[in-house]
Design a protein around this motif. Structure first.
Motif, short mmCIF file in Angstrom:
data_model
loop_
_atom_site.label_atom_id
_atom_site.label_comp_id
_atom_site.label_asym_id
_atom_site.label_seq_id
_atom_site.Cartn_x
_atom_site.Cartn_y
_atom_site.Cartn_z
N SER A 1 31.48 -33.97 20.01
CA SER A 1 32.91 -34.05 20.30
C SER A 1 33.40 -32.74 20.91
N ASN B 1 38.04 -37.34 26.43
CA ASN B 1 38.27 -37.88 25.09
C ASN B 1 37.70 -39.29 24.95
N ALA C 1 34.06 -39.07 24.62
CA ALA C 1 33.68 -38.63 23.27
C ALA C 1 33.73 -39.79 22.29
N TYR D 1 30.50 -41.25 20.41
CA TYR D 1 30.50 -41.27 18.95
C TYR D 1 30.21 -42.67 18.42
#
Lengths: 327, 290
Positions: A252, A308, A311, A315
């Motif tokens: 991240s 973002n 990320a 994830y």
């Protein structure tokens, strides 16, 4: 699926908010671009030219703020970000498009290298904690605490001025036209080497330290002991059990640092006179070139948003526990 | 008699090299027989787990094995001295001859890899000749065996309950048909009902496959029920070792007696509360509250 929709809605809202703020911000500042432009070219512009400039910048004051806002969105979707008057009234999109590839190429590659190398070194040091490899940590941390412009200048002084191995500035030799030839690519690499090297050295410490600390936490987990008790090869325990879990927080941070590529390299581009987005932003600010600033802000905001999203996706792929919300 | 022994631990000592050094296991000599359940009981911090890790050479610094040996008497008749193996031999020994089931049912499985992959890891390391399909089939069969079901191969640990995770660990420990299984408080984090099921499962599996078990727990009543022999540990030493029946009916050591007395009995008198001697702050605190 609901998880996906919720994330999408969240990002759509964030994008809307960012773009709206981007619309209002310049309008809240003192003066308008045309007055600023007039001040720069005092007495050299006729009243008729002033009127047409106002029309060109969409400042014909008959329109209400709301109408302007609607227009702004329409222009945005047609890819029109206005004209930059510090760059001879060229369309902002063209100005930004000519700078972005340099920044994204150079800084992007440097960020990826730094992340991969730093995380690998950190994983190894964490794995062999207490060994001589720990000595890398203070060295790497030292380089990341050194002010970047100073390191850049030292690098230029040593490798460019004294040794003459690399050129000190610009993205390619003066007088050459950008083209897709081997010779030009060689020039770009030669010019980009020093900036990239200093960027990597400057950011390596953070990756090493972060990964090493996470490794030490993860190595105390039971599943690592289980993996060892199972008789797995150390390399397998290191990669599949320890590093894979330890690298999740790194990921991240990596996505976040990707988001700061466009806006975050001002100092590097200044030190090496590199024709990227950071230098462009500085030029726009000193020239009070509002349309260009606005365009750059928009690009920066959107890259952070995209990073973002990346990320989030990474994830969800790598950590099954985050996917649990989907069900 | 000697051929019946599976593991001989003699004068085994482990200390934690901190200041001041902690002697966690002192001069322990113990024998595990083929096919028996050996209980290892004692309070927290008495060195039970350190001893078990020491036998598998899983201790991490600052823990150091200071003396002693552990010899594994293989089915084939070979004696394997665990302390003299190099790293590769040790890796080949682990799980193949002696597997482990760990304390924390919650953390013993890697959270980001499917349990199927974690089971198949064992085969790809120890049985490199097995095909991918065989590995998968065998892992599924193991999950069926412990009642989790092969449909769970693709599940991640967080999708399973604590009891199921511990069953997965037991399935994993069974994978290579080891001769010894070390169980370090396998039921501690589970509620009594699930505990009961797991214990019964372990007993059944042992009856079926005939492996020996070193069962580590602080739950002496549980050990009395399932073990053939019980060793009681205190401050790194084994203070008493005997058959479960003898230990219960005729404990020799004072500490064993106190340990037995400290468990509440359903019938009979209310017992005393056993604590280590020392200033008790508990009583005064409680007194001050009223």
């Amino acid at each position: 699926m609901r998880f996906f929709l919720r994330r999408t809605a969240f990002y759509a809202f964030t994008a809307w908010a960012a773009i709206t703020i981007n619309f209002f911000l310049p309008r809240m500042m003192k003066g308008d671009p045309v007055s600023a432009y007039l001040q720069k070219n005092q007495g050299r512009i006729s009243p008729e030219a002033i009127d047409s400039l106002r029309t060109l910048f969409g400042l014909d004051s008959t329109k209400s703020l709301f109408e302007q806002y609607i227009d702004y969105w329409q222009l945005l979707f047609s890819g029109d970000l206005g004209r930059s008057f510090s760059k001879g009234l060229a369309p902002v999109t063209d100005v930004i498009a000519s700078a972005i590839p340099w920044t994204v190429g150079l800084v992007g590659i440097a960020t990826v290298i730094s992340f991969v190398v730093g995380t690998s070194i950190g994983a190894y040091i964490g794995w062999r904690r207490g060994s001589k490899a720990d000595g890398i940590v203070p060295v790497a941390t030292f380089f990341s605490t050194v002010p970047y412009f100073w390191m850049g200048l030292i690098a230029i002084a040593i490798f460019s001025t004294t040794l003459g191995w690399f050129p000190a500035s610009h993205a390619y030799d003066k007088g050459t036209q950008p083209s897709f030839t081997l010779e030009f690519a060689g020039q770009v690499i030669q010019h980009g080497f020093l900036p990239a090297l200093t960027l990597v050295i400057g950011s390596l410490g953070g990756w090493i330290l972060g990964m090493r600390n996470m490794m030490i936490t993860v190595l105390d987990e039971d599943y690592v002991t289980v993996a060892q008790a199972k008789g797995l090869k150390p390399s397998r325990v290191l990669v599949n059990y320890a590093a894979r879990n330890a690298s999740l927080p790194q990921l991240s941070s990596f996505a976040m640092s990707l988001g700061f590529i466009v806006g975050g390299t001002l100092v590097m581009e200044l030190v090496f006179s590199y024709p990227g987005a950071g230098k462009l932003l500085l030029d726009a600010t000193t020239a009070k070139d509002y349309p260009l600033m606005q365009g750059l802000f928009l690009v920066i905001t959107l890259t952070v948003l995209v990073a973002n999203i990346l990320a989030d996706v990474a994830y969800a792929i790598l950590d099954p526990r985050t996917r649990q919300m989907e069900a | 008699m000697t051929t019946d022994d599976l593991l001989t631990v003699s004068q085994f000592s482990v200390s934690y090299d901190v200041t001041p050094p902690v002697e966690a296991v002192r001069d322990v000599s113990i024998t595990v027989r083929r096919g028996e359940i050996l209980g290892l009981a004692g309070e927290s911090g008495c060195g039970k787990t350190t001893l078990a890790y020491g036998i598998q050479r899983l201790l991490k610094p600052p823990a150091v094995i200071t003396s002693g040996s552990a010899v594994f008497h293989d089915e084939s008749g070979d004696d394997i001295d665990i302390n003299t193996m190099d790293d590769a031999q040790m890796r080949a020994f682990r799980w193949e001859k002696a597997s482990m089931v760990f304390q924390g049912a919650m953390n013993a499985l890697n959270p980001i890899i499917t349990i199927g992959a974690q089971l198949q890891d064992v085969f790809s390391t120890h049985r490199p000749a097995m095909t991918r399909r065989d590995r998968k089939l065998e892992s599924g069969r193991l999950l069926d065996l412990v009642g989790v079901g092969s449909a769970r191969l693709r599940s991640y640990p967080h999708e399973l309950s604590g009891g199921m995770r511990q069953r997965v660990m037991i399935a994993m420990a069974l994978a290579l048909k080891p001769q010894l299984m070390i169980m370090d408080e396998p039921t501690t984090a589970l509620d009594v009902l699930v505990q009961r099921e797991i214990i019964e499962q372990i007993s059944d599996l042992r009856a079926e496959f005939g492996f020996s078990v070193i069962f580590i727990t602080h739950d002496l009543p549980l050990l009395l029920e399932i073990s053939d022999r019980i060793a009681v540990m205190r401050e790194g030493r084994i203070v008493e070792i005997d058959t479960a029946r003898n230990l219960y009916q005729n404990p020799q050591n004072d500490y064993t007696r106190r340990l037995l007395a400290s468990f509440p009995s359903l019938t009979g008198e209310r017992g005393g509360f056993v604590r280590r001697p020392g200033p008790s702050t508990l009583a005064t605190d409680a007194g001050g509250m009223f």
